[in-house]
Scaffold this active site. Structure first.
Site, PDB file in Angstrom:
ATOM      1  N   GLU A  13      32.684  45.496  57.094  1.00  0.00           N
ATOM      2  CA  GLU A  13      32.014  44.915  57.823  1.00  0.00           C
ATOM      3  C   GLU A  13      31.443  43.981  56.714  1.00  0.00           C
ATOM      4  OE1 GLU A  13      27.088  47.066  57.614  1.00  0.00           O
ATOM      5  OE2 GLU A  13      29.247  47.652  58.665  1.00  0.00           O
TER       6      GLU A  13
ATOM      7  N   LEU B 220      32.063  50.116  46.320  1.00  0.00           N
ATOM      8  CA  LEU B 220      31.581  49.847  44.577  1.00  0.00           C
ATOM      9  C   LEU B 220      32.030  50.252  43.212  1.00  0.00           C
ATOM     10  CD1 LEU B 220      28.678  48.136  42.825  1.00  0.00           C
ATOM     11  CD2 LEU B 220      27.719  50.718  43.356  1.00  0.00           C
TER      12      LEU B 220
ATOM     13  N   GLN C 250      35.009  48.332  35.756  1.00  0.00           N
ATOM     14  CA  GLN C 250      34.905  46.656  36.331  1.00  0.00           C
ATOM     15  C   GLN C 250      36.503  46.249  36.098  1.00  0.00           C
ATOM     16  OE1 GLN C 250      31.211  44.865  37.823  1.00  0.00           O
ATOM     17  NE2 GLN C 250      30.524  46.255  39.539  1.00  0.00           N
ATOM     18  N   GLY C 251      37.081  45.562  37.011  1.00  0.00           N
ATOM     19  CA  GLY C 251      37.649  43.978  36.301  1.00  0.00           C
ATOM     20  C   GLY C 251      39.056  44.944  35.973  1.00  0.00           C
TER      21      GLY C 251
ATOM     22  N   GLY D   8      40.656  46.877  38.264  1.00  0.00           N
ATOM     23  CA  GLY D   8      41.384  46.973  38.780  1.00  0.00           C
ATOM     24  C   GLY D   8      41.894  48.620  40.428  1.00  0.00           C
TER      25      GLY D   8
END
Length: 414
Positions: free
Chosen positions: A271, A237, A243-244, A246
């Site tokens: 998994e 996570l 986020q975005g 890299g």
């Protein structure tokens, strides 16, 4: 007439009660707080993608108007502020109607020791200067942020659960899983086969060096007979504010490089990988493999080989299935798809690989058909419709092609 009056009354009450329903994805307000002023800055707030694990499939809480569930975390140590606010409650208007226990649901997942008072939480921010990343530094990298107009420094650390203070920190960190991974569950950190990898941003405030939590990955080391292990990525996570940028690729590549140096590791798997994780893995594995001699342009033109599978496994801990996918992406990158012959050769090779499981199933079905009654035989023959198979195969091929092209575009941008 009386029945109509009663129905009208019921409808009016239902409308009134409906006003006390709240979308829990909107009601839950998450925040990573660096400075005291962030607490009241709405631009730093973000919301869950999912809340069904706590509030049901409809992701609705009943009994409140203007519901706001505040879960604020200090950016580094993740000290937590938890408050529930609302403008009105259903019990203020209706007798014998109970609201949902929204607070109790949150208390089920957040560890003890959180603040309920904003002033207490702000006082904890002053201690953030004492927070230092856990574990061993594996990798440092920089990201240029156009909007912020500067370069930012990040670190990836490998951590064992025995590290002082980490277990409590991880209990706070893993609460984010509930909001951003659809089928998330908490793990047993006391099992020493878990490895933890953390990403932190390194930044300065008033001349002091501070660290903010960016994301993390958990990896479980399975035993492989007779003397190997197979690390399997369990959870990954990157927190929404980061986020975005890299960070996921940096993290996955650092983890691969870490395990590549361990001779006891057989290969690295994941998994139940999500679609986004598969895209990320494709990019990282292609980036790693493109420098291997067996994946050079002259070798790619000869087709997928045992040398490719062996070198990918021995040098990068990549299994044969993933190595084949890497080969197909690199082969596509070097193939002139405007050349009809080259495009046809590539298409047929990929389709043969895609069709292999179907072909195997057909052989098994042919054996089984000898024992079928006429009506069962007719049913199975219909399942083997050739035209439909070709249609599905072409659809699968086009989907794979689109996935591969996205990886190639990202490599070009990088």
């Amino acid at each position: 007439m009386q029945q109509c009056t009663e129905m009208a009354g019921m409808n009016a009450m239902e409308k009134k009660l409906a006003e006390y329903k709240c979308d829990t994805n909107e009601a839950i307000c998450l925040k990573l707080v660096r400075f005291a002023e962030d607490v009241d800055d709405e631009s730093t707030t973000f919301h869950p993608e999912y809340s069904h694990q706590l509030y049901g499939d409809d992701e609705v809480a009943f009994g409140y108007k203007g519901l706001q569930i505040q879960l604020y975390y200090s950016a580094g140590n993740l000290s937590t502020l938890f408050k529930v606010k609302y403008t009105s409650k259903v019990t203020e208007t209706f007798d014998c109607v109970e609201p949902d226990d929204v607070e109790g649901k949150i208390r089920e997942i957040i560890p003890a020791g959180f603040c309920c008072n904003t002033d207490d939480f702000i006082s904890l921010l002053e201690k953030e200067a004492n927070f230092k990343p856990f574990g061993t530094l594996l990798h440092t990298y920089h990201v240029h942020n156009v909007e912020e107009g500067g370069d930012f420094t990040y670190q990836i650390h490998k951590v064992d659960v025995s590290c002082p203070g980490f277990k409590e920190y991880h209990e706070r960190l893993q609460t984010f899983l509930m909001w951003f991974i659809e089928t998330a569950s908490f793990i047993d950190v006391d099992d020493d086969r878990w490895d933890f990898f953390l990403v932190f941003e390194k930044y300065n405030k008033d001349g002091e060096t501070l660290f903010a939590t960016v994301g993390y990955m958990t990896v479980y080391n399975y035993y492989v007979y007779p003397d190997k292990t197979r690390p399997r990525v369990s959870q990954m996570l990157v927190l929404p504010p980061f986020q975005g940028e890299g960070h996921g690729a940096q993290l996955l590549e650092a983890v691969h490089r870490f395990y590549c140096n361990l001779p006891k590791v057989q290969d690295i798997t994941a998994e139940d990988p999500s679609e986004n994780y598969v895209k990320l893995r494709d990019y990282v594995l292609v980036k790693l493999c493109q420098t291997l001699p067996s994946f050079s342009s002259d070798k790619l033109s000869l087709g997928f080989s045992d040398d490719m599978a062996t070198e990918a496994r021995e040098k990068l801990k990549i299994n044969k299935k993933h190595a084949r996918r890497v080969y197909e992406i690199l082969r596509l990158r070097m193939t002139d798809m405007s050349d009809e012959t080259k495009a046809r050769d590539y298409r047929l090779e990929v389709k043969r690989r895609l069709f292999a499981p179907t072909k195997k199933n057909q052989r098994e079905m042919t054996k089984m058909m000898k024992c079928l009654r006429p009506e069962e035989l007719a049913s199975h023959i219909s399942q083997m419709d050739t035209a439909l198979q070709h249609e599905e195969l072409e659809k699968s091929y086009q989907e794979v092609l689109a996935e591969y092209r996205r990886v190639i575009e990202r490599l070009a941008q990088a």
